[in-house]
Design a protein around this motif. Structure first.
Motif, PDB file in Angstrom:
ATOM      1  N   VAL A  20       1.085  -1.132   0.026  1.00 33.03           N
ATOM      2  CA  VAL A  20       0.162   0.121  -0.051  1.00 33.03           C
ATOM      3  C   VAL A  20       0.832   1.284   0.047  1.00 33.03           C
ATOM      4  O   VAL A  20       0.681   2.136  -0.816  1.00 33.03           O
ATOM      5  N   GLN A  63       2.633   1.767  -3.569  1.00 37.44           N
ATOM      6  CA  GLN A  63       1.345   2.130  -4.488  1.00 37.44           C
ATOM      7  C   GLN A  63       1.120   3.696  -4.413  1.00 37.44           C
ATOM      8  O   GLN A  63       0.837   4.472  -5.327  1.00 37.44           O
ATOM      9  N   LYS A  64       0.891   4.081  -2.988  1.00 34.61           N
ATOM     10  CA  LYS A  64       0.441   5.367  -2.666  1.00 34.61           C
ATOM     11  C   LYS A  64       1.746   6.392  -3.123  1.00 34.61           C
ATOM     12  O   LYS A  64       1.321   7.593  -3.670  1.00 34.61           O
ATOM     13  N   SER A  65       2.710   6.008  -2.809  1.00 37.33           N
ATOM     14  CA  SER A  65       4.002   6.921  -3.494  1.00 37.33           C
ATOM     15  C   SER A  65       4.344   6.786  -4.788  1.00 37.33           C
ATOM     16  O   SER A  65       4.350   7.981  -5.422  1.00 37.33           O
ATOM     17  N   ILE A 103       1.658   6.571  -7.041  1.00 37.21           N
ATOM     18  CA  ILE A 103       0.876   7.429  -7.652  1.00 37.21           C
ATOM     19  C   ILE A 103       1.047   8.977  -7.251  1.00 37.21           C
ATOM     20  O   ILE A 103       0.840   9.647  -8.169  1.00 37.21           O
ATOM     21  N   ALA A 104       1.640   9.246  -6.123  1.00 41.62           N
ATOM     22  CA  ALA A 104       1.969  10.747  -5.826  1.00 41.62           C
ATOM     23  C   ALA A 104       3.295  11.094  -6.751  1.00 41.62           C
ATOM     24  O   ALA A 104       2.980  12.220  -7.188  1.00 41.62           O
ATOM     25  N   GLY A 136      -2.489   5.298   6.088  1.00 43.29           N
ATOM     26  CA  GLY A 136      -3.677   6.069   5.773  1.00 43.29           C
ATOM     27  C   GLY A 136      -4.953   5.032   6.059  1.00 43.29           C
ATOM     28  O   GLY A 136      -4.698   3.920   6.441  1.00 43.29           O
ATOM     29  N   SER A 161      -6.844   3.455   3.836  1.00 45.13           N
ATOM     30  CA  SER A 161      -6.798   2.417   3.199  1.00 45.13           C
ATOM     31  C   SER A 161      -5.918   1.104   3.774  1.00 45.13           C
ATOM     32  O   SER A 161      -5.983   0.134   3.635  1.00 45.13           O
TER      33      SER A 161
END
Length: 309
Positions: A48, A51-53, A55-56, A275, A277
Motif C-alpha cells: 500500500v 503504491q501510494k508513493s 501514484i503521488a 492511511g 486504506s
C-alpha cells in the motif's frame, strides 16, 4: 471414559472441546499464525505504501516539465533563459515557469560530481522548470515547436522516467502480492500438519466418539470451531503487531529523513503513513486468516476421517 466423552455430544454452546484449549499444539499453532499474520500485514502495508508513493510521484512529475538549455557558442545564456521562460508562460495550460539559478544547477550536479567543486569556470546547462495547471490541456507540442527558435533548447516531459517509475512500483506490488500468496500457502500447510497431528494425538477419543454415534460432521465442526478461535486470536495479534511496527518505523523514519538514507527511504515509502486504506487492509487480514484456518482445518479433518473410517 465413556461418560466424559458423552459430554461432547450436546449442543456446541456448552460442549467441552475435543482439542484442549491450552494444549502445546494449540499454543504453537497460535504463535505460528500470529507470525504469519504479522508478515502478511507488514507485506500488505508495504504494498500500500509503495503504491501510494508511486501514484503521488506520477502525479507530481506529470504536472511538471523541464526545458534544458545547453551552452551554444555565440549565444547568450541569460537571454535564452528569458526567452524560454516567456515562451513557456505564454503556452496554454502552463501555470508558471522559472529558470534555475547557477547555484541551483550546481546543486543538481553534486550527487554525480560531489560537493565542493568549483564550477564557475565551466558553463553548465541551465534548466527552466515549467509547472502545468492541467497536464491534459497543456499544449506541450506547441511549446516544443516554439522552443525550436531557441538554440540549444530541448523539452523533457519526464515520460520515460515516469514509465520506469511505474514499472518499478508495479514490480514491487506484484512481488508483495506473490509474497502474500506464499505466506498463505505456508499457513495452510502449517494448519494441515497441526490438524493431522492433533487428530492423531486424539485418535482414541475420535474412535470412541464414532462408537457412541458422533458423526464426522460433528467432529469436523469441533475442530473447525477450535481452529477458528486460534485463527482469530493469531490474526488479531499479528495485525496489532503490524500496526505497532508501522507506527514505530514511521516515528524512526521521521527522525532519519534528514539523512541521505532516510531521504531515500522517504522517497520510496513516504513517511510510512498507512492511511485509512492501509489500516483497512491490515484489519482485513484478521478475518481472512481466521477463515483460512477454519476452512483448512475442517477440510483436513474431513479427509483424515475419510481415510481412517
Amino acid at each position: 471414559m465413556i461418560e466424559r466423552l458423552r459430554a461432547l455430544l450436546p449442543m456446541r454452546k456448552g460442549a467441552a472441546a475435543i482439542v484442549p484449549e491450552r494444549s502445546v499444539a494449540g499454543r504453537t499453532l497460535l504463535l505460528l499464525i500470529t507470525i504469519m499474520s504479522f508478515l502478511s500485514a507488514v507485506t500488505l502495508g508495504g504494498v500500500v505504501l509503495v503504491q501510494k508513493s508511486a501514484i503521488a510521484w506520477s502525479a507530481d512529475t506529470g504536472r511538471e516539465v523541464t526545458i534544458q538549455l545547453r551552452p551554444v557558442e555565440g549565444e547568450v545564456m541569460e537571454s535564452n533563459l528569458r526567452t524560454a521562460v516567456s515562451l513557456a508562460q505564454a503556452t496554454p495550460g502552463v501555470s508558471g515557469a522559472r529558470a534555475l539559478t547557477v547555484e541551483e544547477s550546481q546543486q543538481l550536479l553534486e550527487p554525480w560530481l560531489g560537493s565542493g567543486l568549483d564550477l564557475t569556470a565551466i558553463e553548465i546547462p541551465r534548466l527552466v522548470v515549467v509547472q502545468l495547471a492541467d497536464p491534459a490541456e497543456a499544449d506541450i507540442e506547441g511549446l516544443t515547436r516554439n522552443l525550436e527558435a531557441v538554440k540549444g533548447a530541448s523539452l523533457d516531459t519526464h515520460a520515460a522516467w515516469r514509465q520506469q517509475l511505474n514499472t518499478m512500483a508495479g514490480t514491487i506490488v506484484f512481488s508483495g502480492l506473490l509474497v502474500l500468496v506464499l505466506i498463505g500457502a505456508a499457513t495452510v500447510l502449517a494448519i494441515v500438519f497441526a490438524t493431522r497431528g492433533t487428530m492423531a494425538t486424539n485418535r482414541e477419543i475420535v474412535d470412541v466418539l464414532h462408537y457412541i454415534g458422533a458423526s464426522n460432521k460433528f467432529i469436523a465442526g469441533e475442530f473447525q470451531g477450535r481452529f477458528l478461535s486460534i485463527g482469530l486470536q493469531g490474526g488479531l495479534l499479528g495485525a496489532v503487531a503490524a500496526l505497532l511496527f508501522f507506527a514505530l518505523i514511521g516515528t524512526a523514519a521521521g527522525n532519519m529523513l534528514s539523512s541521505e538514507a532516510g531521504a531515500q527511504a522517504g522517497i520510496l515509502f513516504g513517511r510510512f503513513a498507512l492511511g485509512l486504506s492501509g489500516m483497512i487492509g491490515i484489519a482485513a487480514v484478521v478475518p481472512v486468516i481466521a477463515a483460512l484456518t477454519a476452512i483448512t482445518s475442517r477440510v483436513t479433518v474431513g479427509r483424515f476421517l475419510s481415510e481412517t473410517s
